[in-house]
Design a protein around this motif. Structure first.
Motif, PDB file in Angstrom:
ATOM      1  N   CYS A 129       0.827  -1.219   0.000  1.00  0.00           N
ATOM      2  CA  CYS A 129       0.000   0.000   0.000  1.00  0.00           C
ATOM      3  C   CYS A 129       0.857   1.264   0.000  1.00  0.00           C
ATOM      4  N   ASP A 130       0.394   2.281  -0.705  1.00  0.00           N
ATOM      5  CA  ASP A 130       1.011   3.605  -0.607  1.00  0.00           C
ATOM      6  C   ASP A 130       0.308   4.444   0.447  1.00  0.00           C
ATOM      7  N   TYR A 131      -0.957   4.114   0.713  1.00  0.00           N
ATOM      8  CA  TYR A 131      -1.711   4.834   1.752  1.00  0.00           C
ATOM      9  C   TYR A 131      -2.840   3.942   2.248  1.00  0.00           C
ATOM     10  N   ILE A 161       3.369   0.827  10.950  1.00  0.00           N
ATOM     11  CA  ILE A 161       4.016   1.309   9.719  1.00  0.00           C
ATOM     12  C   ILE A 161       5.474   1.668  10.014  1.00  0.00           C
ATOM     13  N   VAL A 168       3.983   4.331   4.324  1.00  0.00           N
ATOM     14  CA  VAL A 168       2.550   4.335   3.997  1.00  0.00           C
ATOM     15  C   VAL A 168       1.893   5.526   4.688  1.00  0.00           C
TER      16      VAL A 168
END
Ligand code: DX5
Ligand code: ZN
Length: 213
Positions: A129-131, A161, A168
């Motif tokens: 995931c990037d966010y 994280i 993220v």
């Protein structure tokens, strides 16, 4: 640097050009909520509206899918020029594949969970995931009341994280306003979605700047 993403669900669709320009001038992202009447009880808008906004947007499009079978539409959103595409963890039985597919198209990939889903359920997917979007209301409608236990959820997720050494970003969506933006940022949120607090105001630009803290 905090990013403010006005939710266009709360915009005035008869004056959409004006509201898009307001976002271009004052905010950082366009948050676009796609609802199908099946994954959530509400229906919002679809491709014609996203395409119309994409043509004049000078800020990236952040599309939040509240639909079943999100994997079916990844290529289509990529072709429109969407920068960030997210879907709900429980909307597909192959979340890892969908996240990889989103990244392959060059978009940033996001996973979303409602307030009743443990943040731990995201952990197996964080590296893909990037966010992450943590909902501070139950997805489906704008203008709902902010659910306060989001702060602990942000802190717990942020800790994991950091422990994994990932970058993220945490996005918070639902009932966000200048009243809660500061504690959200302090807890670790980096992207704030705000619909009604921005568009129901006489001065959207001031509301956006107030949320930057
Ligand atoms: C809710 C949507 C939100 C919503 C936010 O299902 O995902 O993005 O439009 O609107 P407000 O800020 O009014 O809660
Ligand atoms: Zn949303």
């Amino acid at each position: 640097m905090i990013q403010i993403a006005p939710s266009m669900l709360a915009a005035d669709f008869l004056h959409l050009g004006r509201d898009v320009e307001m976002v271009n001038k004052n905010a950082d992202l366009f948050h676009l909520d796609i609802m199908d009447g099946t994954f959530v009880p509400n229906i919002s808008y679809g491709f014609p509206v996203v395409e119309a906004i994409a043509k004049v947007a000078r800020k990236p499009l952040d599309v939040h899918l509240m639909i079943v079978h999100p994997e079916k539409y990844i290529e289509r959103f990529a072709r429109i020029g969407v920068s960030m595409l997210s879907f709900h963890l429980n909307a597909t039985d192959k979340p890892a594949q969908a996240l990889l597919h989103i990244r392959e198209t060059g978009m940033k990939a996001g996973l979303v969970i409602n307030p009743d889903m443990p943040v731990e359920s995201l952990y197996p997917y964080l590296h893909l995931c990037d966010y992450i979007i943590l909902m501070s209301v139950y997805a489906g409608f704008g203008g709902q009341k902010f659910i306060e236990d989001i702060y602990d959820r942000i802190r717990t997720l942020k800790k994991e994280i950091d422990r994994l050494g990932l970058s993220v970003k945490i996005e918070v969506d639902g009932g966000v306003s200048p009243v809660n933006s500061k504690p959200l940022i302090e807890a670790g949120a980096e992207i704030l979605v705000a619909g009604s607090s921005v568009f129901n105001s006489d001065s959207p630009a001031d509301v956006i700047s107030a949320m930057r803290g």
